[in-house]
Design an enzyme around this catalytic site. Structure first.
Site, PDB file in Angstrom:
ATOM      1  N   CYS A   3     -11.128  10.196  31.268  1.00 55.44           N
ATOM      2  CA  CYS A   3     -10.864  10.328  32.695  1.00 55.44           C
ATOM      3  C   CYS A   3      -9.522  10.990  32.942  1.00 55.44           C
ATOM      4  O   CYS A   3      -8.535  10.655  32.298  1.00 55.44           O
ATOM      5  CB  CYS A   3     -10.862   8.904  33.245  1.00 55.44           C
ATOM      6  SG  CYS A   3     -10.365   8.834  34.924  1.00 55.44           S
TER       7      CYS A   3
ATOM      8  N   ARG B 244     -23.086  13.369  40.547  1.00 53.52           N
ATOM      9  CA  ARG B 244     -22.598  12.204  41.264  1.00 53.52           C
ATOM     10  C   ARG B 244     -21.196  12.387  41.801  1.00 53.52           C
ATOM     11  O   ARG B 244     -20.745  11.653  42.644  1.00 53.52           O
ATOM     12  CB  ARG B 244     -22.657  10.989  40.360  1.00 53.52           C
ATOM     13  CG  ARG B 244     -21.648  11.052  39.245  1.00 53.52           C
ATOM     14  CD  ARG B 244     -21.690   9.837  38.399  1.00 53.52           C
ATOM     15  NE  ARG B 244     -20.524   9.840  37.554  1.00 53.52           N
ATOM     16  CZ  ARG B 244     -19.939   8.773  37.077  1.00 53.52           C
ATOM     17  NH1 ARG B 244     -20.408   7.599  37.361  1.00 53.52           N
ATOM     18  NH2 ARG B 244     -18.901   8.851  36.306  1.00 53.52           N
TER      19      ARG B 244
END
Ligand code: XMP
Length: 508
Positions: free
Chosen positions: A333, A435
């Site tokens: 991330c 998403r």
């Protein structure tokens, strides 16, 4: 700013009150806004051991995920290098749940779901096989690169000729010989047919001597899979009425309700609304739609991700059974780096768990907590549970399995598996309308290589043993006992200094 206590009937008004109360609890004094408060990552803390009469094998890890009971508190992440049908089936065998990632094409994702749901408990459906004339050196290659020591030998017609147990092979002197010379021939093998029930198979593997594996053959003698004693002995096939526990991810779009409905009709146990920012109207509305659609069916609704009390309260109120926590901590991330927004995992879990307990004390029904991101080791799992998580979700941990999409699809690159963030440059390019929002171009994730550890059954039981060991070290028999110990005992969590952190890891 409300500072009195939680008097409001509307729990949503109370996020800041709960925030105040939390900081007062952990700091022992009142604080106001404006000053950066100390928030810790899982690796910043360690748990103090306590008197224990419990052996490391005793603790039970059972957990309720909404209406679904899991034997272990593990979910594998819905990522395009991690959870497809193979990993989802394997996760279910161990009593956890794999969340099949949201492919752009609904049909494709539903086909994976269907495939995972057809899986027979603990059956290794496609073992790596050799042919009679393949050489012993090829068996050694499988042992070295895949770690498999039981290699079925099959003919061109798929018929089982025998099994090579590598422990019986004298590799050094016979490398060029055909494996058929070293195999146990089919007529001497213990085996079952495709109609044999799991309970019968389990009974045989538990009780019969020299029966560590049971190949399954159909009426024509073709190999239909293989059961291993290690996988089967402790499995509980009745846990979910005999069907695998499989989850699927959807996004916040209204059109995904049809996809979720189709998944539920097939038999999924969990629907995860997967978003990098769950505290927003579209996700909240999606939870409400799902809640209405699911009704009284035994399906767990999971929503996220959030990193604030307000988001947790809103998703709980909308009807989520579980709320996923984690913005920024994932190993692939780059959200925090890129946007400056995120929250360290230990404090996040502890804070949301505090809000949950407080609201439940006032009679509110609150969602369970899933810690998602930076749960890479069994120690991370224990710390996340101790802080208040009911379950953990992991990507990096499970991409390491031979059942991950990465390994199944791409194999190894320089001995490692490919692991990439769902918002990495590569993933965005491939799935431009995913998403993380239509038309998104700036990556919030990276792509890299991860460790490969082999099939789940060769290492996941040890992970579970270490998690149980963590509970046992604190005298806890269950996850809730661990949480109670940590909340009630002064000094149960220690904050590590850089030297303490160094000491916490092996250094030879
Ligand atoms: P671990 O640490 O288990 O984290 O590998 C997996 C979780 O990370 C999240 N995820 C992302 N977060 N950018 C992000 O900011 C990304 O590209 C990305 N991809 C996955 C997700 O919650 C997953 O479960």
């Amino acid at each position: 700013m409300m500072r009195k206590g939680i008097e409001s009937k509307d729990i949503l008004m109370s996020a800041q009150v709960l925030e105040h109360r939390y900081w007062e609890w952990v700091l022992g004094r009142e604080v106001g806004p404006g000053y950066p408060l100390p928030a810790y990552a899982l690796s910043d803390v360690t748990i103090m051991p306590w008197h224990s009469t419990i052996s490391p094998y005793e603790p039970v890890l059972d957990v309720n995920a909404g209406p679904v009971r899991l034997k272990v508190p593990f979910l594998s992440a819905p990522m395009d290098t991690v959870t497809g049908e193979v990993l989802a089936a394997a996760m279910s065998d161990f009593g956890g749940c794999g969340i099949i990632y949201r492919s752009r094409k609904a049909d494709e994702q539903l086909a994976w779901v269907e495939h995972a749901l057809r899986h027979k408990t603990c059956l290794v459906e496609k073992p790596i096989c050799l042919k009679r004339d393949d050489t012993v050196s090829e068996a050694q290659m499988i042992l070295d690169t895949k770690g498999f020591s039981t290699i079925p030998i099959v003919g061109d017609d798929g018929k089982l000729d025998g099994i090579v147990f590598t422990r019986d092979v004298n590799f050094r002197w016979h490398m060029d010989e055909p494996v058929s010379k070293w195999m146990m021939p089919v007529k001497r093998l213990k085996k079952v047919d495709t109609r044999t029930s799991f309970l019968k198979i389990q009974k045989r593997l538990r009780n019969e001597q020299q029966c560590s594996v049971l190949p399954v053959v159909d009426d024509e003698g073709r190999l239909a899979g293989i059961y291993f004693m290690k996988d089967v002995v402790d499995a509980d096939p009745s846990a979910h009425g005999g069907k695998p526990t499989v989850g699927m991810a959807i996004n916040e779009g209204q059109e995904d309700i049809a996809r979720a409905r189709a998944g539920i009709d097939l038999g999924v146990s969990m629907i995860v609304i997967d978003s990098s920012h769950g505290n927003c109207i579209p996700v909240i509305e999606q939870v409400k739609r799902l809640r209405e659609m699911v009704g009284s069916k035994k399906v767990c609704i999971v929503a996220g991700n959030v990193a604030d009390i307000d988001g947790y309260l809103r998703l709980s109120e909308a009807g989520a059974d579980l709320v996923k926590l984690g913005v920024g901590p994932g190993s692939i991330c780059s959200t925090s780096e890129g946007t400056g927004v995120g929250y360290p995992m230990f404090t996040l879990i502890q804070k949301i768990s505090f809000a949950k307990r407080t609201a439940e004390g006032l009679g509110y029904r609150m969602a369970g907590i899933v810690a998602d991101g930076s749960i890479n080791t069994p120690g991370d799992v224990v710390k996340a549970l101790s802080a208040g998580a009911d379950l953990v979700m992991a990507g990096k941990m499970f991409v390491a399995a031979s059942e991950s999409i990465s390994y199944v699809k791409f194999g190894l690159k320089d001995g490692k598996v490919i692991y990439r963030g769902m918002a990495s440059k590569e993933a965005i390019k491939e799935r431009n309308a995913g998403r993380y929002g239509k038309g998104k171009r700036a990556p919030e994730g990276v792509s890299g290589r991860g460790e490969w550890r082999g099939p789940l059954r060769t290492w996941f039981p040890q992970t579970l043993e270490l998690v149980r060991g963590g509970l046992a070290h604190t005298g806890s028999r269950t996850i809730s006992e661990l949480q109670k110990y940590c909340i009630e005992t002064l000094g149960a969590w220690a904050l590590l200094t850089p030297a303490g952190r160094e000491q916490n890891a092996p250094r030879v």
